[in-house]
Enzyme design. Structure first.
Site, mmCIF file in Angstrom:
data_model
loop_
_atom_site.group_PDB
_atom_site.id
_atom_site.type_symbol
_atom_site.label_atom_id
_atom_site.label_comp_id
_atom_site.label_asym_id
_atom_site.label_seq_id
_atom_site.Cartn_x
_atom_site.Cartn_y
_atom_site.Cartn_z
ATOM 1 N N CYS A 85 46.493 21.576 -5.906
ATOM 2 C CA CYS A 85 46.950 20.338 -6.529
ATOM 3 C C CYS A 85 48.072 20.568 -7.536
ATOM 4 C CB CYS A 85 45.786 19.633 -7.230
ATOM 5 S SG CYS A 85 46.261 18.034 -7.925
ATOM 6 N N GLN A 100 41.924 -0.209 4.609
ATOM 7 C CA GLN A 100 40.640 0.328 5.078
ATOM 8 C C GLN A 100 40.761 1.042 6.404
ATOM 9 O OE1 GLN A 100 37.376 -0.221 3.148
ATOM 10 N NE2 GLN A 100 39.231 -0.009 1.929
ATOM 11 N N CYS A 109 43.404 15.551 -2.971
ATOM 12 C CA CYS A 109 42.376 15.017 -3.868
ATOM 13 C C CYS A 109 41.453 14.090 -3.083
ATOM 14 C CB CYS A 109 43.042 14.281 -5.034
ATOM 15 S SG CYS A 109 41.957 13.929 -6.422
ATOM 16 N N GLU A 137 51.364 -2.032 5.533
ATOM 17 C CA GLU A 137 50.371 -2.131 4.462
ATOM 18 C C GLU A 137 49.127 -2.886 4.903
ATOM 19 O OE1 GLU A 137 50.280 -0.490 1.877
ATOM 20 O OE2 GLU A 137 52.328 0.289 1.839
ATOM 21 N N TYR A 185 38.782 -5.444 11.506
ATOM 22 C CA TYR A 185 39.129 -6.410 10.446
ATOM 23 C C TYR A 185 40.218 -7.363 10.934
ATOM 24 C CZ TYR A 185 36.344 -3.873 7.002
ATOM 25 O OH TYR A 185 35.320 -3.300 6.303
ATOM 26 N N ASP A 233 44.672 1.497 -4.578
ATOM 27 C CA ASP A 233 43.802 1.544 -3.405
ATOM 28 C C ASP A 233 42.723 2.608 -3.637
ATOM 29 O OD1 ASP A 233 45.270 3.863 -3.246
ATOM 30 O OD2 ASP A 233 45.122 3.915 -1.077
ATOM 31 N N TYR A 252 46.407 -5.033 -4.324
ATOM 32 C CA TYR A 252 46.967 -3.769 -3.838
ATOM 33 C C TYR A 252 48.269 -3.987 -3.070
ATOM 34 C CZ TYR A 252 48.252 -0.188 -0.672
ATOM 35 O OH TYR A 252 49.025 0.694 0.021
#
Length: 369
Positions: A217, A58, A208, A53, A98, A154, A136
């Site tokens: 979908c 990002q 999506c 996770e 990050y 998210d 999240y």
DNA sequence: AATTCGGGGTG
DNA sequence: CACCCAGAATT
């Protein structure tokens, strides 16, 4: 008036509760048939889910896969990660970006071992108290590891739910995210909440997306935005600021032993804790003089310093325009001082570098052949 | 509520 | 080139 509102509310609730099971059922059925098989879905122990996770924040699934396997191979359990040198963790994270995620993950794991004996606590408040774990990730951990019906909102969930319920608020605002979270709480099933959360993300990733493929979908019949034809206008987001260009000067200085003068970046800020060839912001128009004084402060005298190459690197919030200078020095030491020391290219390869400095190190390796 | 944190894939 | 990705911490 009051009666009318009450009736309206009842109707709305009735619609929601009938949609609720339909959405969850269809989504989970689609997930069982079309969901991706990913490394971190093999077992749902706290540590493995946690690592995945944090890496996925990002960051695209395809980019994470190889890092995830290498990371678990090197740090197979919480204790190993907790006891590892921070630099080893950063090195395993090199290229993912990050980097505070890596340091916060290690800190969070240490906290979990000390406070909770390595067991995931049951409340959102406790989980979010762990370093690097926000709303999240707390929802993802609670739903996947403990089977709690907690939302994990998210970017995918924001996109899917803003369309599913035609939520036209700015999704980047706190009220927009609150609206989505509320809808997730209404729809999330109590029996497979972790699979549900991951199913929404798979749907957001493969069907999506930014350009929705509504013909594929499984939830098209339940999607209000699709019904109204506004699915491509959602979600609404505030525009991000363009990265600001910054001129930088880099000094690559080599001694007689094929070592290069490098230093460790500060513990906070951009590329915190990563190593670099000495780099300064070139505020004036004389980067060479500025570089010389920088090396002088480190006690290094540089015989020659000439312009070598240019390199541009784009971060999310700024752009580095790097002027790279090359020179030769007479210094030497084996002591690894973080404020400046000499390393061979082999030693440099074992230490965490940001992308621009990694590129420069690669250039030097090619030039040495 | 805005900014600061990487790096890379996509239309 | 613009957009955005399984966001969190800091200001």
């Amino acid at each position: 008036m009051r009666k009318a509102n009450q009736l309206k509310k009842q109707q709305r609730t009735a619609v929601k509760s009938s949609q609720r099971s339909i959405i969850a059922d269809k989504l989970l059925a689609w997930y069982d048939a079309c969901g991706r098989e990913l490394s971190w879905r093999q077992d749902t122990t706290l540590y493995k889910v946690w690592v995945s996770e944090i890496m996925l924040q990002q960051t695209r699934v395809e980019a994470v896969e190889p890092y995830y396997r290498r990371f678990l191979d090197r740090f197979p359990d919480m204790r190993t990660l907790a006891d590892a040198p921070e630099e080893d963790v950063l090195h395993a994270w090199q290229g993912l970006g990050y980097y505070s995620r890596a340091r916060n993950l290690q800190t969070g794991v240490r906290e979990a071992l000390e406070r909770y004996d390595g067991v995931l606590p049951q409340t959102r408040q406790e989980v979010e108290s762990l370093s690097g774990v926000g709303s999240y990730t707390a929802g993802a951990l609670l739903s996947i590891v403990h089977g709690q019906p907690e939302p994990a909102v998210d970017g995918n969930v924001l996109r899917v739910f803003s369309r599913l319920f035609c939520l036209k608020q700015l999704i980047t605002s706190s009220i927009g995210k609150q609206a989505v979270t509320a809808k997730v709480r209404e729809v999330i099933p109590s029996d497979r909440p972790g699979d549900f959360n991951q199913a929404v993300m798979d749907l957001g990733s493969s069907v999506c997306g930014r350009v929705p493929r509504c013909s594929l979908c499984p939830l098209a019949d339940e999607c209000i935005a699709y019904k109204e034809g506004c699915q491509s206008e959602l979600p609404r987001k505030a525009k991000k600021a363009e990265p600001r260009p910054v001129k930088m000067a880099v000094g690559i200085v080599k001694n007689q032993c094929q070592q290069f003068f490098v230093r460790k970046r500060p513990k906070s800020g951009l590329l915190a804790g990563m190593w670099e060839f000495p780099t300064i912001e070139a505020v004036d128009s004389d980067p060479e003089t500025a570089l010389r004084s920088l090396f002088a402060k480190s006690g290094q005298t540089v015989a020659s310093l000439t312009q070598w190459r240019n390199l541009q690197h784009v971060f999310s919030h700024r752009t580095w325009d790097l002027q790279i200078y090359q020179g030769s020095g007479t210094g030497y030491n084996n002591e690894r001082r973080e404020d400046g020391c000499w390393m061979t290219l082999d030693e440099l390869a074992a230490v965490p570098l940001g992308k621009p400095h990694q590129t420069m190190a690669n250039w030097l390796a090619e030039a040495a052949l």
